[in-house]
Design a protein around this motif. Structure first.
Motif: not given
Length: 127
Positions: A92-115
């Motif tokens: 969400p726009l209010n979560v702009r922290f550079f911390d993997v732990g904080i960001l982890s709930p918002y992970i995108v299931d990225a595949d090789a094509i998306l990367n």
């Protein structure tokens, strides 16, 4: 957001960027400029690896909607060997922290094509 949908959206955003109709706000945080003696080290496969981390935040308004995506790259180096892991987050726009732990709930299931699409998009945005 599914990887295919995000890849298509990135394609559209890059086209708008090339036309000069979409502006980006980028933020970068990286350990790349630090001396190796100050960087985190891990041991894997009996080898000591020097770790670099890089976060990039991408923000724009696309079709009237605010968009935020944060990428993370974890880079391990041992002599001439390099290993890299990449993560993509759509918080969400209010979560702009550079911390993997904080960001982890918002992970995108990225595949090789998306990367691959994301790397292409980043290079186009920087032009």
């Amino acid at each position: 957001m599914k990887p295919a949908v995000l890849a298509n959206t990135l394609d559209e955003m890059i086209r708008e960027t090339k036309k000069g109709q979409l502006n980006w706000q980028l933020e970068l945080q990286s350990t790349d400029g630090l001396q190796d003696s100050l960087k985190h080290r891990i041991t894997e496969d009996g080898k000591e690896w020097v770790v670099d981390e890089c976060f990039i935040s991408f923000y724009c308004v696309f079709r009237g909607k605010q968009q935020l995506m944060i990428t993370y790259e974890h880079i391990k180096r041992h002599n001439d060997q390099v290993r890299s892991d990449n993560l993509i987050f759509m918080p969400p726009l209010n979560v702009r922290f550079f911390d993997v732990g904080i960001l982890s709930p918002y992970i995108v299931d990225a595949d090789a094509i998306l990367n691959a699409q994301l790397l292409h998009a980043v290079s186009d945005i920087h032009k």
